[in-house]
Design a protein around this motif. Structure first.
Motif, mmCIF file in Angstrom:
data_model
loop_
_atom_site.group_PDB
_atom_site.id
_atom_site.type_symbol
_atom_site.label_atom_id
_atom_site.label_comp_id
_atom_site.label_asym_id
_atom_site.label_seq_id
_atom_site.Cartn_x
_atom_site.Cartn_y
_atom_site.Cartn_z
ATOM 1 N N LEU A 9 0.824 -1.209 0.000
ATOM 2 C CA LEU A 9 0.000 0.000 0.000
ATOM 3 C C LEU A 9 0.859 1.259 0.000
ATOM 4 O O LEU A 9 0.609 2.182 -0.762
ATOM 5 C CB LEU A 9 -0.945 -0.011 1.212
ATOM 6 N N PHE A 10 1.893 1.283 0.818
ATOM 7 C CA PHE A 10 2.733 2.478 0.937
ATOM 8 C C PHE A 10 4.108 2.284 0.304
ATOM 9 O O PHE A 10 5.091 2.828 0.778
ATOM 10 C CB PHE A 10 2.880 2.879 2.404
ATOM 11 N N SER A 11 4.188 1.535 -0.763
ATOM 12 C CA SER A 11 5.451 1.323 -1.463
ATOM 13 C C SER A 11 5.949 2.635 -2.055
ATOM 14 O O SER A 11 5.161 3.446 -2.550
ATOM 15 C CB SER A 11 5.259 0.287 -2.567
ATOM 16 N N LYS A 12 7.234 2.850 -2.023
ATOM 17 C CA LYS A 12 7.772 4.115 -2.523
ATOM 18 C C LYS A 12 7.727 4.200 -4.044
ATOM 19 O O LYS A 12 7.891 5.270 -4.608
ATOM 20 C CB LYS A 12 9.191 4.332 -2.017
ATOM 21 N N ASN A 13 7.473 3.095 -4.722
ATOM 22 C CA ASN A 13 7.389 3.108 -6.181
ATOM 23 C C ASN A 13 6.009 3.525 -6.691
ATOM 24 O O ASN A 13 5.848 3.730 -7.881
ATOM 25 C CB ASN A 13 7.707 1.719 -6.742
ATOM 26 N N ARG A 14 5.042 3.630 -5.800
ATOM 27 C CA ARG A 14 3.680 3.977 -6.208
ATOM 28 C C ARG A 14 3.499 5.480 -6.306
ATOM 29 O O ARG A 14 4.100 6.246 -5.564
ATOM 30 C CB ARG A 14 2.677 3.437 -5.200
ATOM 31 N N LYS A 15 2.616 5.873 -7.209
ATOM 32 C CA LYS A 15 2.262 7.286 -7.317
ATOM 33 C C LYS A 15 1.372 7.662 -6.142
ATOM 34 O O LYS A 15 0.603 6.853 -5.634
ATOM 35 C CB LYS A 15 1.531 7.542 -8.633
ATOM 36 N N GLN A 16 1.475 8.899 -5.728
ATOM 37 C CA GLN A 16 0.775 9.381 -4.536
ATOM 38 C C GLN A 16 -0.742 9.271 -4.680
ATOM 39 O O GLN A 16 -1.431 8.955 -3.713
ATOM 40 C CB GLN A 16 1.182 10.838 -4.271
ATOM 41 N N VAL A 17 -1.260 9.509 -5.862
ATOM 42 C CA VAL A 17 -2.713 9.483 -6.049
ATOM 43 C C VAL A 17 -3.270 8.085 -5.797
ATOM 44 O O VAL A 17 -4.354 7.939 -5.219
ATOM 45 C CB VAL A 17 -3.090 10.011 -7.455
ATOM 46 N N PHE A 18 -2.534 7.045 -6.170
ATOM 47 C CA PHE A 18 -3.016 5.685 -5.951
ATOM 48 C C PHE A 18 -2.938 5.295 -4.472
ATOM 49 O O PHE A 18 -3.782 4.544 -3.987
ATOM 50 C CB PHE A 18 -2.231 4.697 -6.810
ATOM 51 N N ILE A 19 -1.962 5.819 -3.779
ATOM 52 C CA ILE A 19 -1.873 5.572 -2.333
ATOM 53 C C ILE A 19 -3.062 6.226 -1.622
ATOM 54 O O ILE A 19 -3.682 5.620 -0.753
ATOM 55 C CB ILE A 19 -0.533 6.088 -1.772
ATOM 56 N N VAL A 20 -3.390 7.453 -2.026
ATOM 57 C CA VAL A 20 -4.514 8.171 -1.413
ATOM 58 C C VAL A 20 -5.830 7.444 -1.698
ATOM 59 O O VAL A 20 -6.659 7.264 -0.802
ATOM 60 C CB VAL A 20 -4.560 9.635 -1.920
ATOM 61 N N TYR A 67 -2.915 -0.245 -15.628
ATOM 62 C CA TYR A 67 -3.064 0.298 -16.972
ATOM 63 C C TYR A 67 -2.206 1.545 -17.153
ATOM 64 O O TYR A 67 -1.558 1.714 -18.180
ATOM 65 C CB TYR A 67 -4.537 0.621 -17.236
ATOM 66 N N VAL A 68 -2.202 2.412 -16.165
ATOM 67 C CA VAL A 68 -1.430 3.647 -16.254
ATOM 68 C C VAL A 68 0.073 3.354 -16.224
ATOM 69 O O VAL A 68 0.839 3.940 -16.994
ATOM 70 C CB VAL A 68 -1.825 4.613 -15.112
#
Length: 98
Positions: A9-20, A67-68
């Motif tokens: 969930l809080f992986s540093k490779n994820r974009k912030q919008v997907f975490i939110v 997809y993104v």
């Protein structure tokens, strides 16, 4: 196959919008589950609807994220197929209850 960029969930490779979005879905699940379990006059489909709703929404948004991030791997098909199965299961339970 699923992309290896998104692990937690809080992986540093994820974009912030997907975490939110994932955090908000989880928060709404917890709040709705606590709210529905206070009432004793609800049916079993209403009791499990937050769980199925959470799995449905997380599958949709995880598919959008795949997809993104990685259109070529087409891993989003896997997420959306799982989401479709969850929706069919929910509708099946709903029809059998009523």
């Amino acid at each position: 196959m699923k992309s290896k960029n998104r692990l937690w969930l809080f992986s540093k490779n994820r974009k912030q919008v997907f975490i939110v979005i994932d955090t908000n879905i989880l928060f709404l699940f917890i709040v709705s589950t606590l709210y529905l379990h206070d009432d004793s006059n609800i049916t079993s489909i209403e009791r499990i609807s937050p769980v199925l709703g959470m799995f449905f929404l997380m599958g949709v948004f995880n598919g959008i994220e795949e997809y993104v991030n990685n259109k070529r791997a087409k891993a989003y098909y896997h997420e959306w197929l799982g989401t479709l199965i969850i929706l069919i299961a929910f509708l099946n339970i709903f029809v059998m209850e009523h």
